[in-house]
Scaffold this active site. Structure first.
Site, PDB file in Angstrom:
ATOM      1  N   ASP A  61     -28.589  30.898   4.724  1.00 16.29           N
ATOM      2  CA  ASP A  61     -29.333  31.794   5.610  1.00 16.29           C
ATOM      3  C   ASP A  61     -28.799  33.227   5.434  1.00 16.29           C
ATOM      4  O   ASP A  61     -27.593  33.449   5.520  1.00 16.29           O
ATOM      5  CB  ASP A  61     -29.122  31.311   7.064  1.00 16.29           C
ATOM      6  N   SER A  64     -25.261  30.218   7.523  1.00 17.57           N
ATOM      7  CA  SER A  64     -25.014  31.632   7.229  1.00 17.57           C
ATOM      8  C   SER A  64     -23.718  31.739   6.432  1.00 17.57           C
ATOM      9  O   SER A  64     -22.941  30.782   6.364  1.00 17.57           O
ATOM     10  CB  SER A  64     -24.917  32.426   8.522  1.00 17.57           C
ATOM     11  N   THR A  72     -35.937  32.083  19.242  1.00 23.86           N
ATOM     12  CA  THR A  72     -35.486  31.876  20.623  1.00 23.86           C
ATOM     13  C   THR A  72     -36.121  32.901  21.551  1.00 23.86           C
ATOM     14  O   THR A  72     -36.039  34.098  21.307  1.00 23.86           O
ATOM     15  CB  THR A  72     -33.944  32.001  20.697  1.00 23.86           C
TER      16      THR A  72
HETATM   17 ZN   LIG Z   1     -32.447  35.420  10.492  1.00 23.31          ZN
END
Ligand SMILES: [Zn+2]
Length: 280
Positions: A84, A49, A210
């Site tokens: 990301d 990220s 998740t």
């Molecule tokens: Zn994402």
């Protein structure tokens, strides 16, 4: 070897498998993930990220770490280095220029036309550099930074227009999935997913993997999901192990021992996800 996502996602789609995307935060995590995936001989995507990149010292540093580890550890599998949730054209360009082989442009907060415009701009730049592009439609719940957001399901017609006009390599449609930890059972729209997969004919991406049951993951892969992002689960398993280690060993202060105490549980998540996504 560092590659873009195109080939490995198309191969996976043909074989009804999914490729694991693991978010990295530092040198050690990158090393552990590479070692485990290499042992299983499975291609993987390393997701970074913007904030993780800043944490690690910037895109150039991230690229240098990944590139050097692949060489030093004799990693033979295909590795994708992927931005990301790139927030703008200029962030994607920075990552591409630093050596990233793939980017996600997330302009999903804009209306469809603006999303297409920004995404197309990134695709045009990325194509010249042989870099693959992922983009998002609708609004995936939660956020990468843990701030809750509204879920807005992707519209099938928007998806068709979007893919046709942008020529992206893969699409992340919001189908009821959310980042972080789910509050209660996730409500996933399998029918919408199947429709999007059929109509757009591109590999689809699941963010917020998740907390989704294994049987649902298999069903999602069967209906067109080809890339699954794993972030929170790695964080939880690693930090639980480290916390336990520190509590049990209050006299330890060697940072290498502390960071390493989460190695086995991190690798276990990597192994389990790859095996699940490849239906082994
Ligand atoms: Zn994402």
């Amino acid at each position: 070897m560092l590659v873009n996502m195109r080939q490995i996602l198309n191969n996976a789609r043909n074989q009804k498998k999914a490729i694991a995307h693991f978010n990295i935060n530092n040198l050690e995590w990158t090393k552990y993930i590479l070692e485990e995936a290499n042992k299983l001989n499975s291609p993987i995507i390393l997701g970074v990220s913007e904030s993780a990149s800043k944490h690690m010292g910037g895109y150039e540093t991230v690229y240098a770490i990944v590139k050097s580890l692949i060489k030093s550890l004799n990693i033979t599998i295909d590795i994708v280095l992927h931005l990301d949730h790139g927030s703008s054209y200029s962030e994607c360009v920075k990552a591409i220029d630093a050596g990233f082989t793939s980017v996600m442009i997330d302009a999903s907060k804009h209306n469809l036309l603006d999303n297409i415009k920004v995404t197309k701009q990134v695709v045009d730049y990325a194509k010249q550099k042989n870099v693959s592009v992922e983009a998002e439609i609708g609004h995936i719940g939660g956020s990468e930074d843990g701030i809750e957001g509204q879920v807005l399901l992707a519209d099938i017609n928007d998806c068709i227009v979007f893919v046709k006009n942008t020529q992206i390599d893969c699409l992340a449609p919001a189908i009821g999935n959310a980042h972080g930890v789910y509050q209660g059972e996730p409500k996933l729209d399998f029918e919408l997913l199947e429709q999007i997969s059929k109509e757009t004919n591109v590999p689809l991406v699941l963010h917020g993997g998740t907390g989704i049951k294994n049987s649902d993951i298999i069903r999602l892969i069967d209906k067109g999901i080809t890339k699954i992002n794993i972030n929170t689960e790695l964080q939880i398993s690693w930090s639980n192990s480290v916390r336990e280690y520190i509590n049990k060993n209050p006299d330890i202060y060697d940072p290498r021992k502390i960071i390493k105490s989460g190695e086995e549980s991190l690798k276990k998540v990597v192994r389990e996800k790859i095996e699940l996504f490849e239906n082994r």
